[in-house]
Write a protein that holds these residues in place. Structure first.
Motif, PDB file in Angstrom:
ATOM      1  N   ILE A 185       0.415   6.949  -6.635  1.00 46.31           N
ATOM      2  CA  ILE A 185      -0.741   7.821  -6.829  1.00 46.31           C
ATOM      3  C   ILE A 185      -0.354   9.279  -6.617  1.00 46.31           C
ATOM      4  O   ILE A 185      -0.738  10.158  -7.396  1.00 46.31           O
ATOM      5  CB  ILE A 185      -1.895   7.403  -5.896  1.00 46.31           C
ATOM      6  CG1 ILE A 185      -2.468   6.062  -6.355  1.00 46.31           C
ATOM      7  CG2 ILE A 185      -2.981   8.475  -5.860  1.00 46.31           C
ATOM      8  CD1 ILE A 185      -3.465   5.457  -5.399  1.00 46.31           C
ATOM      9  N   ILE A 186       0.406   9.560  -5.574  1.00 45.63           N
ATOM     10  CA  ILE A 186       0.852  10.934  -5.307  1.00 45.63           C
ATOM     11  C   ILE A 186       1.716  11.439  -6.454  1.00 45.63           C
ATOM     12  O   ILE A 186       1.569  12.583  -6.899  1.00 45.63           O
ATOM     13  CB  ILE A 186       1.593  11.002  -3.962  1.00 45.63           C
ATOM     14  CG1 ILE A 186       0.603  10.801  -2.818  1.00 45.63           C
ATOM     15  CG2 ILE A 186       2.324  12.326  -3.809  1.00 45.63           C
ATOM     16  CD1 ILE A 186       1.244  10.636  -1.462  1.00 45.63           C
ATOM     17  N   TYR A 187       2.598  10.610  -6.961  1.00 49.46           N
ATOM     18  CA  TYR A 187       3.457  10.996  -8.081  1.00 49.46           C
ATOM     19  C   TYR A 187       2.621  11.371  -9.304  1.00 49.46           C
ATOM     20  O   TYR A 187       2.853  12.394  -9.942  1.00 49.46           O
ATOM     21  CB  TYR A 187       4.419   9.857  -8.418  1.00 49.46           C
ATOM     22  CG  TYR A 187       5.223  10.106  -9.663  1.00 49.46           C
ATOM     23  CD1 TYR A 187       6.309  10.975  -9.646  1.00 49.46           C
ATOM     24  CD2 TYR A 187       4.881   9.500 -10.860  1.00 49.46           C
ATOM     25  CE1 TYR A 187       7.042  11.221 -10.794  1.00 49.46           C
ATOM     26  CE2 TYR A 187       5.607   9.738 -12.011  1.00 49.46           C
ATOM     27  CZ  TYR A 187       6.690  10.598 -11.975  1.00 49.46           C
ATOM     28  OH  TYR A 187       7.391  10.841 -13.112  1.00 49.46           O
ATOM     29  N   LEU A 207       1.892   1.871  -3.544  1.00 50.56           N
ATOM     30  CA  LEU A 207       0.725   2.332  -4.285  1.00 50.56           C
ATOM     31  C   LEU A 207       0.419   3.793  -3.973  1.00 50.56           C
ATOM     32  O   LEU A 207       0.140   4.590  -4.875  1.00 50.56           O
ATOM     33  CB  LEU A 207      -0.483   1.445  -3.965  1.00 50.56           C
ATOM     34  CG  LEU A 207      -1.770   1.761  -4.703  1.00 50.56           C
ATOM     35  CD1 LEU A 207      -1.575   1.608  -6.207  1.00 50.56           C
ATOM     36  CD2 LEU A 207      -2.883   0.860  -4.216  1.00 50.56           C
ATOM     37  N   LEU A 208       0.500   4.167  -2.717  1.00 48.42           N
ATOM     38  CA  LEU A 208       0.260   5.555  -2.315  1.00 48.42           C
ATOM     39  C   LEU A 208       1.284   6.491  -2.938  1.00 48.42           C
ATOM     40  O   LEU A 208       0.925   7.559  -3.460  1.00 48.42           O
ATOM     41  CB  LEU A 208       0.303   5.672  -0.789  1.00 48.42           C
ATOM     42  CG  LEU A 208       0.112   7.077  -0.230  1.00 48.42           C
ATOM     43  CD1 LEU A 208      -1.282   7.588  -0.548  1.00 48.42           C
ATOM     44  CD2 LEU A 208       0.369   7.077   1.257  1.00 48.42           C
ATOM     45  N   ILE A 209       2.531   6.100  -2.945  1.00 49.26           N
ATOM     46  CA  ILE A 209       3.585   6.921  -3.551  1.00 49.26           C
ATOM     47  C   ILE A 209       3.337   7.077  -5.047  1.00 49.26           C
ATOM     48  O   ILE A 209       3.489   8.172  -5.608  1.00 49.26           O
ATOM     49  CB  ILE A 209       4.973   6.318  -3.270  1.00 49.26           C
ATOM     50  CG1 ILE A 209       5.302   6.470  -1.784  1.00 49.26           C
ATOM     51  CG2 ILE A 209       6.041   6.968  -4.122  1.00 49.26           C
ATOM     52  CD1 ILE A 209       6.519   5.703  -1.333  1.00 49.26           C
ATOM     53  N   PRO A 212       0.808  -1.219   0.000  1.00 47.62           N
ATOM     54  CA  PRO A 212       0.000   0.000   0.000  1.00 47.62           C
ATOM     55  C   PRO A 212       0.849   1.280   0.000  1.00 47.62           C
ATOM     56  O   PRO A 212       0.462   2.278  -0.600  1.00 47.62           O
ATOM     57  CB  PRO A 212      -0.820  -0.096   1.290  1.00 47.62           C
ATOM     58  CG  PRO A 212      -0.877  -1.549   1.575  1.00 47.62           C
ATOM     59  CD  PRO A 212       0.422  -2.109   1.094  1.00 47.62           C
ATOM     60  N   LEU A 213       1.993   1.239   0.633  1.00 47.49           N
ATOM     61  CA  LEU A 213       2.873   2.404   0.650  1.00 47.49           C
ATOM     62  C   LEU A 213       3.381   2.715  -0.760  1.00 47.49           C
ATOM     63  O   LEU A 213       3.372   3.870  -1.193  1.00 47.49           O
ATOM     64  CB  LEU A 213       4.051   2.173   1.597  1.00 47.49           C
ATOM     65  CG  LEU A 213       5.003   3.346   1.766  1.00 47.49           C
ATOM     66  CD1 LEU A 213       4.273   4.528   2.374  1.00 47.49           C
ATOM     67  CD2 LEU A 213       6.170   2.940   2.639  1.00 47.49           C
TER      68      LEU A 213
END
Length: 53
Positions: free
Chosen positions: A22-24, A18-20, A15-16
């Motif tokens: 998405i933010i990118y 994936l979160l990075i 998940p980390l």
């Protein structure tokens, strides 16, 4: 012990990552200006007109 550490890395790391990602994408996506939007709309209308003929 190694197996549980690896599982923790997979469960927390997935998940980390994936979160990075998405933010990118949110920070680097390019917004079209009004001229580009207008040109794109005109080209789309022209293509639809050509398909009707």
């Amino acid at each position: 012990m190694f197996g549980s550490d690896l599982w923790l890395f997979v469960v927390a790391g997935g998940p980390l990552i994936l979160l990075i990602a998405i933010i990118y994408v949110l920070f680097t996506r390019r917004h079209r200006g009004p001229v580009e939007r207008r040109d794109s709309d005109r080209a789309t209308e022209r293509l639809y007109r050509e398909q009707k003929d």
